[in-house]
Motif scaffolding. Sequence first.
Motif, PDB file in Angstrom:
ATOM      1  N   ALA A  93      66.355  47.840 102.655  1.00 21.12           N
ATOM      2  CA  ALA A  93      66.553  49.286 102.750  1.00 21.12           C
ATOM      3  C   ALA A  93      67.795  49.711 101.980  1.00 21.12           C
ATOM      4  CB  ALA A  93      66.654  49.692 104.218  1.00 21.12           C
ATOM      5  N   ALA A  94      68.863  48.942 102.084  1.00 21.66           N
ATOM      6  CA  ALA A  94      70.103  49.264 101.365  1.00 21.66           C
ATOM      7  C   ALA A  94      69.874  49.212  99.858  1.00 21.66           C
ATOM      8  CB  ALA A  94      71.208  48.293 101.771  1.00 21.66           C
ATOM      9  N   GLU A  95      69.078  48.247  99.384  1.00 22.33           N
ATOM     10  CA  GLU A  95      68.775  48.159  97.956  1.00 22.33           C
ATOM     11  C   GLU A  95      68.014  49.395  97.478  1.00 22.33           C
ATOM     12  OE1 GLU A  95      66.581  44.623  97.297  1.00 22.33           O
ATOM     13  OE2 GLU A  95      68.229  43.262  97.828  1.00 22.33           O
ATOM     14  N   ARG A  96      67.044  49.813  98.258  1.00 23.96           N
ATOM     15  CA  ARG A  96      66.251  50.984  97.873  1.00 23.96           C
ATOM     16  C   ARG A  96      67.108  52.253  97.845  1.00 23.96           C
ATOM     17  NH1 ARG A  96      60.399  50.437  98.400  1.00 23.96           N
ATOM     18  NH2 ARG A  96      60.421  52.718  98.316  1.00 23.96           N
ATOM     19  N   ILE A  97      67.959  52.397  98.856  1.00 21.39           N
ATOM     20  CA  ILE A  97      68.815  53.584  98.913  1.00 21.39           C
ATOM     21  C   ILE A  97      69.819  53.588  97.772  1.00 21.39           C
ATOM     22  CG2 ILE A  97      70.610  54.723 100.290  1.00 21.39           C
ATOM     23  CD1 ILE A  97      69.002  53.766 102.785  1.00 21.39           C
ATOM     24  N   ALA A  98      70.387  52.406  97.448  1.00 21.80           N
ATOM     25  CA  ALA A  98      71.331  52.310  96.337  1.00 21.80           C
ATOM     26  C   ALA A  98      70.657  52.648  95.012  1.00 21.80           C
ATOM     27  CB  ALA A  98      71.942  50.910  96.293  1.00 21.80           C
ATOM     28  N   GLU A  99      69.422  52.163  94.845  1.00 20.54           N
ATOM     29  CA  GLU A  99      68.694  52.469  93.614  1.00 20.54           C
ATOM     30  C   GLU A  99      68.385  53.964  93.519  1.00 20.54           C
ATOM     31  OE1 GLU A  99      64.663  51.191  91.172  1.00 20.54           O
ATOM     32  OE2 GLU A  99      64.913  50.599  93.268  1.00 20.54           O
ATOM     33  N   LEU A 100      68.023  54.580  94.644  1.00 21.91           N
ATOM     34  CA  LEU A 100      67.756  56.013  94.659  1.00 21.91           C
ATOM     35  C   LEU A 100      69.005  56.806  94.278  1.00 21.91           C
ATOM     36  CD1 LEU A 100      66.006  58.496  95.297  1.00 21.91           C
ATOM     37  CD2 LEU A 100      66.691  58.240  97.708  1.00 21.91           C
ATOM     38  N   LYS A 101      70.146  56.395  94.836  1.00 21.63           N
ATOM     39  CA  LYS A 101      71.399  57.087  94.531  1.00 21.63           C
ATOM     40  C   LYS A 101      71.720  56.981  93.044  1.00 21.63           C
ATOM     41  CE  LYS A 101      76.268  57.398  95.819  1.00 21.63           C
ATOM     42  NZ  LYS A 101      77.342  56.881  96.690  1.00 21.63           N
ATOM     43  N   ALA A 102      71.527  55.801  92.465  1.00 22.08           N
ATOM     44  CA  ALA A 102      71.804  55.614  91.041  1.00 22.08           C
ATOM     45  C   ALA A 102      70.904  56.498  90.193  1.00 22.08           C
ATOM     46  CB  ALA A 102      71.617  54.139  90.673  1.00 22.08           C
ATOM     47  N   ARG A 103      69.625  56.594  90.576  1.00 22.50           N
ATOM     48  CA  ARG A 103      68.694  57.439  89.820  1.00 22.50           C
ATOM     49  C   ARG A 103      69.086  58.914  89.916  1.00 22.50           C
ATOM     50  NH1 ARG A 103      63.665  55.408  88.260  1.00 22.50           N
ATOM     51  NH2 ARG A 103      63.354  53.195  88.725  1.00 22.50           N
ATOM     52  N   LEU A 104      69.478  59.355  91.098  1.00 24.56           N
ATOM     53  CA  LEU A 104      69.907  60.744  91.262  1.00 24.56           C
ATOM     54  C   LEU A 104      71.166  61.031  90.458  1.00 24.56           C
ATOM     55  CD1 LEU A 104      69.246  61.239  95.097  1.00 24.56           C
ATOM     56  CD2 LEU A 104      67.900  62.138  93.188  1.00 24.56           C
ATOM     57  N   ASN A 105      72.095  60.074  90.459  1.00 23.07           N
ATOM     58  CA  ASN A 105      73.323  60.252  89.683  1.00 23.07           C
ATOM     59  C   ASN A 105      73.028  60.361  88.194  1.00 23.07           C
ATOM     60  OD1 ASN A 105      74.958  60.256  91.938  1.00 23.07           O
ATOM     61  ND2 ASN A 105      75.462  58.077  91.800  1.00 23.07           N
ATOM     62  N   ASP A 106      72.058  59.558  87.726  1.00 22.88           N
ATOM     63  CA  ASP A 106      71.680  59.628  86.310  1.00 22.88           C
ATOM     64  C   ASP A 106      71.156  61.020  85.941  1.00 22.88           C
ATOM     65  OD1 ASP A 106      72.419  57.028  85.914  1.00 22.88           O
ATOM     66  OD2 ASP A 106      70.387  56.202  86.061  1.00 22.88           O
ATOM     67  N   LYS A 107      70.563  61.694  86.919  1.00 22.26           N
ATOM     68  CA  LYS A 107      70.016  63.031  86.680  1.00 22.26           C
ATOM     69  C   LYS A 107      71.042  64.139  86.986  1.00 22.26           C
ATOM     70  CE  LYS A 107      65.895  61.491  85.648  1.00 22.26           C
ATOM     71  NZ  LYS A 107      65.374  61.595  84.261  1.00 22.26           N
ATOM     72  N   GLY A 108      72.263  63.695  87.324  1.00 24.41           N
ATOM     73  CA  GLY A 108      73.300  64.674  87.627  1.00 24.41           C
ATOM     74  C   GLY A 108      73.163  65.316  88.994  1.00 24.41           C
ATOM     75  N   ILE A 109      72.451  64.661  89.884  1.00 25.36           N
ATOM     76  CA  ILE A 109      72.260  65.199  91.234  1.00 25.36           C
ATOM     77  C   ILE A 109      73.222  64.489  92.179  1.00 25.36           C
ATOM     78  CG2 ILE A 109      70.623  65.528  93.120  1.00 25.36           C
ATOM     79  CD1 ILE A 109      68.384  65.374  91.030  1.00 25.36           C
ATOM     80  N   ALA A 110      74.146  65.240  92.735  1.00 29.51           N
ATOM     81  CA  ALA A 110      75.139  64.669  93.649  1.00 29.51           C
ATOM     82  C   ALA A 110      74.487  64.353  94.993  1.00 29.51           C
ATOM     83  CB  ALA A 110      76.304  65.632  93.840  1.00 29.51           C
ATOM     84  N   TRP A 111      74.690  63.143  95.434  1.00 27.97           N
ATOM     85  CA  TRP A 111      74.132  62.728  96.730  1.00 27.97           C
ATOM     86  C   TRP A 111      75.019  61.630  97.286  1.00 27.97           C
ATOM     87  CZ3 TRP A 111      70.938  58.309  98.376  1.00 27.97           C
ATOM     88  CH2 TRP A 111      70.338  58.505  99.638  1.00 27.97           C
ATOM     89  N   ASN A 112      75.733  61.938  98.338  1.00 31.65           N
ATOM     90  CA  ASN A 112      76.698  60.974  98.872  1.00 31.65           C
ATOM     91  C   ASN A 112      76.571  60.816 100.393  1.00 31.65           C
ATOM     92  OD1 ASN A 112      77.645  63.425  99.714  1.00 31.65           O
ATOM     93  ND2 ASN A 112      79.693  63.245  98.784  1.00 31.65           N
ATOM     94  N   VAL A 113      75.364  60.997 100.888  1.00 31.07           N
ATOM     95  CA  VAL A 113      75.147  60.860 102.339  1.00 31.07           C
ATOM     96  C   VAL A 113      74.206  59.686 102.627  1.00 31.07           C
ATOM     97  CG1 VAL A 113      75.617  63.260 102.925  1.00 31.07           C
ATOM     98  CG2 VAL A 113      73.308  62.586 102.200  1.00 31.07           C
TER      99      VAL A 113
END
Length: 335
Positions: A26-46
């Motif tokens: 689960a942590a791997e999936r969430i980390a990958e999602l965060k990286a993808r959002l960051n690449d798109k300039g979408i801030a997500w830190n929760v």
Amino acid sequence: MRFVDLDLSRLPMPDAVEAIDYDARAAERIAELKARLNDKGIAWNVEDLKTDTLVATERHATKFDMLLRNRVNDAALATTLAFARKKDLEHKAAEMGVVRQVIVPADPTANPPVEAVMEDDESLRRRRQLVIEAFSTAGPEGAYMFFALSAHPHALDAAIYDPHSGLCEDGEVLCVIASSQGDGVPADVILDSIADTLDARTIRYAVTAERTRAITRRQKIRPLTDKVIVETCSTLDYTLSIVLKIAHGPAPEAVVAEARKRLDAYIASRRQIGRIISDTAIAAAVHVADASGVALVDDADIVATVAGDPVSDVVPGPKQLARCTEVAVTYEILT
């Protein structure tokens, strides 16, 4: 010696089986999602907030990811003799011409109808392992063992001895048989069936007088020069009394139940002719640990008795089947 009766239960899990950790995945999936959002300039830190919608979605997806990975693991194990079960094991056995034996036939005319009682997985697994030895005649030890165990569904074990054992004469092969029924001493019908299969000359029963049977000249299994003796095993009865020393903590009854479960499994694994019941193996079985490997049993007082006398190990003779007649597992809370 060419024949080695491997203990398949001691084999490790195949490398093909993946160790599964839900939280790590689960942590791997969430980390990958965060990286993808960051690449798109979408801030997500929760990402540490389990109530966040995206976190909940990823953890939900991880559950089904785990189910799939478990299914893949089960499929990998089903291809191995050591870990296959039920119908998967039957397919592994069928590859070598071995089929599950009927212990008690079905009776559809009974009221209510009676279903067939079939050979259990461990017995079938053992015969499948031995069948390679049976590609010869019954000459090798493993081949005699396979044919004896396959001759009757109630044959639990067969110990095979040649003249070098000192238990039989030149030209003789001694097959000592144990039964899966009752106290382990085989009924006459079991010995008769095995003697017919092996074309034995002599049958030594538990109670009935020894019988000499007419051997054939057209042997299909027995080598021409072997004089086969089929003999019943005897039993060596023993008892176990175990006191577990458990540190102060919750649910000591659960620890005792787990220790008893593991002890019963060890006792069952030693139900073969001539198998020693080891004090150290008993201690290893009852020393229960939690999921982190922390010991829940600090120590154990183990008393094994044979004929009322304490022994360190239960050591049956070459024709004996060790039989546990009483087990008592209690506990003391350490202060």
